[in-house]
Design an enzyme around this catalytic site. Structure first.
Site, PDB file in Angstrom:
ATOM      1  N   GLU A 155       3.575  -5.548  -0.374  1.00 18.85           N
ATOM      2  CA  GLU A 155       3.009  -6.077  -1.697  1.00 18.85           C
ATOM      3  C   GLU A 155       3.182  -4.648  -2.675  1.00 18.85           C
ATOM      4  O   GLU A 155       3.300  -3.659  -2.323  1.00 18.85           O
ATOM      5  CB  GLU A 155       1.433  -5.953  -1.374  1.00 18.85           C
ATOM      6  N   GLU A 256      -8.026 -13.429  -5.211  1.00 18.32           N
ATOM      7  CA  GLU A 256      -8.475 -12.247  -5.108  1.00 18.32           C
ATOM      8  C   GLU A 256      -8.861 -11.585  -6.324  1.00 18.32           C
ATOM      9  O   GLU A 256      -8.372 -10.496  -6.876  1.00 18.32           O
ATOM     10  CB  GLU A 256      -7.244 -11.428  -4.612  1.00 18.32           C
TER      11      GLU A 256
END
Length: 273
Positions: A155, A256
């Site tokens: 990520e 998220e």
């Protein structure tokens, strides 16, 4: 296209955190979700007792929720840490101790994506030494993920909130993805494309999608500014997800974002009925 065509899951490490961990899967199910994801839930230890792992599995099973994403141990999240795998000494050792535990838990609940956060630069340590350690740990993690039929996610975070993390652009994360795949020959390292983080970096999101959709293994969203629900900021999230779909991405989209000053159960009004 757009929101109606996406498979959304809820990140239970940022939403429903007003509830104990074991109550969150049922709360997500009650809000209409069949899939969830998690940061490593036991931030104090990479090796929780088997009973705690079993209890989380039971909570997921009882709620009928599928775990579709799980972080390896990453230090204190939320908090100052941004991963452990490139941090020499105790933190790297903790990451290594966690690899098989996280992979085996993922296998036990049918989770097919494991996210490995890179970690911060450490003062006084040569960045090349950290990067060498990172690749060593990531190759072990990729093999463990492959053993249980999962992908390894890398990520890119955002520089304003993670100034000590070197992976703060899509190209930087993709470079690591490519290096891990070259070392293992497995091809199971993929990009975690987080539209919030990339927007905070000022990246051209359309270009990122067009360039890296084929290497993307998971997507996460939040609006910007504020990291709130879609519609609370200025990002054209529906258009961006539509672009991702047209580029061939058909995986999960993790929610998220922060619920704001309301209960998490009330933070999904933007979703189509």
């Amino acid at each position: 296209m757009g929101y109606t065509d996406q498979r959304f899951d809820v990140n239970l490490s940022i939403l429903f955190t007003e509830l104990p961990l074991l109550e969150r899967p049922a709360a997500a199910a009650a809000a209409g979700f069949s899939a969830v994801e998690l940061w490593w839930p036991w931030i104090e230890t990479p090796t929780p007792p088997q009973g705690e792992l079993d209890a989380l599995k039971k909570a997921l099973d009882d709620a009928g929720t599928q775990l579709v994403g799980l972080n390896f141990y990453a230090g204190k999240l939320p908090g100052p840490d941004r991963g452990a795998l490139s941090v020499p000494g105790e933190e790297s050792d903790r990451f290594r101790a966690n690899i098989d535990i996280a992979a085996d838990f993922a296998a036990s609940v049918g989770c097919k994506a494991l996210n490995a956060l890179y970690g911060n630069r450490v003062e006084g340590v040569d960045p090349a030494v950290q990067d060498e350690l990172a690749l060593e740990n990531l190759t072990v993690a990729a093999r463990a993920a492959d053993r249980v039929g999962a992908i390894l996610l890398i990520e890119a975070l955002n520089k304003p909130e993670s100034p000590l993390c070197p992976l703060v652009s899509a190209p930087a994360a993709i470079d690591v993805v490519n290096k891990v795949n070259a070392l293992t020959g497995l091809g199971n390292a993929k990009f975690l494309l987080d539209l919030y983080h990339l927007s905070m970096n000022g990246e051209d999101l359309n270009e990122v999608i067009d360039t890296y959709a084929a290497q993307t293994g998971h997507v996460q969203i939040a609006d910007n500014p504020g990291r709130g629900a879609p519609g609370t900021g200025a990002l054209p999230l529906e258009d961006l997800l539509d672009r991702l779909s047209k580029a061939g991405y058909d995986g999960w989209v993790g929610l998220e974002y922060k619920p704001g000053d309301r209960p998490s159960a009330e933070a999904f009004g933007w979703l189509p009925n």
